[in-house]
Motif scaffolding. Structure first.
Motif, PDB file in Angstrom:
ATOM      1  N   GLY A 189       0.783  -1.223   0.000  1.00 46.05           N
ATOM      2  CA  GLY A 189       0.000   0.000   0.000  1.00 46.05           C
ATOM      3  C   GLY A 189       0.815   1.273   0.000  1.00 46.05           C
ATOM      4  O   GLY A 189       0.279   2.358  -0.232  1.00 46.05           O
ATOM      5  N   PHE A 190       2.126   1.177   0.254  1.00 47.81           N
ATOM      6  CA  PHE A 190       2.990   2.348   0.202  1.00 47.81           C
ATOM      7  C   PHE A 190       3.423   2.667  -1.234  1.00 47.81           C
ATOM      8  O   PHE A 190       4.073   3.690  -1.467  1.00 47.81           O
ATOM      9  N   PHE A 191       3.092   1.809  -2.174  1.00 53.56           N
ATOM     10  CA  PHE A 191       3.534   1.961  -3.562  1.00 53.56           C
ATOM     11  C   PHE A 191       2.319   1.905  -4.495  1.00 53.56           C
ATOM     12  O   PHE A 191       1.187   1.795  -4.038  1.00 53.56           O
ATOM     13  N   HIS A 192       2.552   1.994  -5.786  1.00 53.18           N
ATOM     14  CA  HIS A 192       1.477   1.910  -6.771  1.00 53.18           C
ATOM     15  C   HIS A 192       1.093   0.442  -6.969  1.00 53.18           C
ATOM     16  O   HIS A 192       1.508  -0.210  -7.926  1.00 53.18           O
ATOM     17  N   HIS A 193       0.293  -0.054  -6.057  1.00 51.02           N
ATOM     18  CA  HIS A 193      -0.096  -1.459  -6.120  1.00 51.02           C
ATOM     19  C   HIS A 193      -1.611  -1.627  -6.096  1.00 51.02           C
ATOM     20  O   HIS A 193      -2.163  -2.469  -6.798  1.00 51.02           O
ATOM     21  N   TYR A 194      -2.292  -0.810  -5.281  1.00 48.18           N
ATOM     22  CA  TYR A 194      -3.747  -0.879  -5.157  1.00 48.18           C
ATOM     23  C   TYR A 194      -4.386   0.405  -5.678  1.00 48.18           C
ATOM     24  O   TYR A 194      -3.910   1.499  -5.390  1.00 48.18           O
ATOM     25  N   GLU A 195      -5.468   0.253  -6.401  1.00 47.54           N
ATOM     26  CA  GLU A 195      -6.307   1.399  -6.696  1.00 47.54           C
ATOM     27  C   GLU A 195      -7.219   1.685  -5.501  1.00 47.54           C
ATOM     28  O   GLU A 195      -7.468   0.809  -4.670  1.00 47.54           O
ATOM     29  N   MET A 196      -7.685   2.933  -5.427  1.00 50.90           N
ATOM     30  CA  MET A 196      -8.645   3.317  -4.393  1.00 50.90           C
ATOM     31  C   MET A 196     -10.020   2.728  -4.732  1.00 50.90           C
ATOM     32  O   MET A 196     -10.435   2.732  -5.885  1.00 50.90           O
ATOM     33  N   PHE A 197     -10.711   2.218  -3.715  1.00 57.71           N
ATOM     34  CA  PHE A 197     -12.022   1.608  -3.957  1.00 57.71           C
ATOM     35  C   PHE A 197     -12.973   1.987  -2.832  1.00 57.71           C
ATOM     36  O   PHE A 197     -12.658   1.795  -1.651  1.00 57.71           O
ATOM     37  N   TYR A 198     -14.128   2.536  -3.188  1.00 63.33           N
ATOM     38  CA  TYR A 198     -15.169   2.852  -2.216  1.00 63.33           C
ATOM     39  C   TYR A 198     -16.177   1.709  -2.209  1.00 63.33           C
ATOM     40  O   TYR A 198     -17.061   1.641  -3.065  1.00 63.33           O
ATOM     41  N   VAL A 199     -16.021   0.802  -1.265  1.00 59.93           N
ATOM     42  CA  VAL A 199     -16.983  -0.291  -1.136  1.00 59.93           C
ATOM     43  C   VAL A 199     -18.294   0.303  -0.634  1.00 59.93           C
ATOM     44  O   VAL A 199     -18.364   0.864   0.458  1.00 59.93           O
ATOM     45  N   THR A 200     -19.330   0.211  -1.431  1.00 55.81           N
ATOM     46  CA  THR A 200     -20.645   0.753  -1.099  1.00 55.81           C
ATOM     47  C   THR A 200     -21.569  -0.438  -0.897  1.00 55.81           C
ATOM     48  O   THR A 200     -21.862  -1.171  -1.846  1.00 55.81           O
ATOM     49  N   ALA A 201     -21.979  -0.652   0.348  1.00 58.65           N
ATOM     50  CA  ALA A 201     -22.576  -1.949   0.662  1.00 58.65           C
ATOM     51  C   ALA A 201     -23.660  -1.854   1.717  1.00 58.65           C
ATOM     52  O   ALA A 201     -23.780  -0.871   2.452  1.00 58.65           O
TER      53      ALA A 201
END
Length: 341
Positions: A189-201
């Motif tokens: 998570g400190f690098f370009h590994h995950y995109e941002m995601f808003y879990v709407t649930a």
């Protein structure tokens, strides 16, 4: 003459400072390539080894004239790649992140597509289910903050859930969007590994999986904020959900994570976003309490004790889940005798 030998003590000090810089840059570049989303994996893994070795080799073993030219060029190439490495919406996502929500505001009416409501047998064995819903901003009646702990007290996952007059709730959690080919990694998570995601649930999904399936320690706090602030916060979330649907961005453990994003959506001042209780997210509720956003008729240790969601052994989320988890929580500022004891 070897780079490791020189009669000048000043030269030696400067050399080792530069050497430390070269080593740290090599270490960072190795991690950035390793945790990148480059394909194929052979390219990603190869660059994570070859590039840092090239930097260190040029620094320690190449002639000074060559290293002074080559190392800045290599650094510039890395920086340009890293800054232009684009986040994407189209990857082979893990199942729980496969389908993003979208939100459209028409007047005072909110239309939300793809609200997640998975049915879990275990954390990895679930039946995917999504539904669409319409909400009226005039019916928005509450905002609750959830803090979920899976280990010690310092780190928790923090998210919000919005309540409406008819008893329905919409939970929104800011998370890492993970690809199927990668296991979860806190370092990534400190690098370009995950995109941002808003879990709407639905709360049965987003909170229920934590209380009933993962058996985490979950706390629910009512946020005491003005109705106009509550609406502005909700609309800020909806705007970002819609924006991310077509404009992905990177998640970052330090700068753009679950807690800093909440403060950003709330329009908090910068010094609050840099508070140590945001960086150590397990203490975020303590920060909210000190800001007067929680039920201050209790001292914070008492409020935290009373705010833990208690579930019976073997309980599973059902249609009454949202009402059940709030039944004995201090959601107003009039403490009962049983809660004080």
């Amino acid at each position: 003459m070897s780079k490791f030998q020189h009669n000048s003590s000043t030269y030696g000090w400067v050399f080792w400072v530069k050497a430390a810089g070269a080593f740290l840059f090599s270490l960072y570049s190795a991690a950035a390539f390793y945790y990148s989303t480059l394909t194929p994996d052979m390219l990603r893994l190869g660059l994570s080894i070859i590039f840092p070795l090239l930097i260190l080799g040029m620094f320690f073993f190449a002639p000074a004239r060559l290293s002074r030219t080559t190392i800045p060029v290599l650094c510039a190439v890395f920086i340009i790649w890293y800054l232009t490495d684009p986040p994407r919406n189209h990857r082979d996502w893990a199942g729980e992140y496969a389908l993003p929500a979208d939100a459209v505001l028409t007047g005072r009416t909110v239309h939300i597509q793809n609200i997640r409501n998975f049915k879990y047998k275990t954390e990895t064995d679930y039946t995917p289910h999504y539904y669409d819903a319409t909400y009226n901003l005039d019916d928005l009646s509450s905002v609750d903050m959830i803090t979920s702990y899976w280990a010690g007290e310092s780190i928790a996952h923090v998210f919000l859930t919005f309540g409406f007059k008819d008893g329905h709730h919409l939970a929104i959690s800011i998370e890492t969007r993970r690809q199927k080919r990668f296991p979860y990694s806190a370092i990534a998570g400190f690098f370009h590994h995950y995109e941002m995601f808003y879990v709407t649930a639905d709360e049965q999904d987003l909170i229920g999986v934590r209380t009933d399936i993962r058996k985490e320690r979950v706390y629910l706090y009512r946020l005491f904020i003005a109705p106009q602030t509550r609406e502005r916060l909700f609309k800020s979330y909806l705007s970002e959900i819609h924006f991310l649907h077509t404009h992905p961005r990177w998640y970052n453990t330090l700068a753009d994570n679950c807690t800093t994003e909440i403060l950003s959506r709330a329009g908090a001042q910068l010094h609050y976003r840099l508070d140590w209780r945001v960086l150590l997210s397990g203490y975020t509720a303590s920060l909210a309490y000190d800001l007067g956003l929680l039920n201050t008729q209790y001292d914070f240790p008492t409020l935290k004790r009373l705010s833990r969601i208690q579930r019976p052994d073997g309980a599973m989320p059902d249609a009454h889940y949202s009402q059940e988890i709030r039944a004995h929580l201090p959601l107003d500022k009039s403490p009962t005798l049983s809660q004080i004891k």
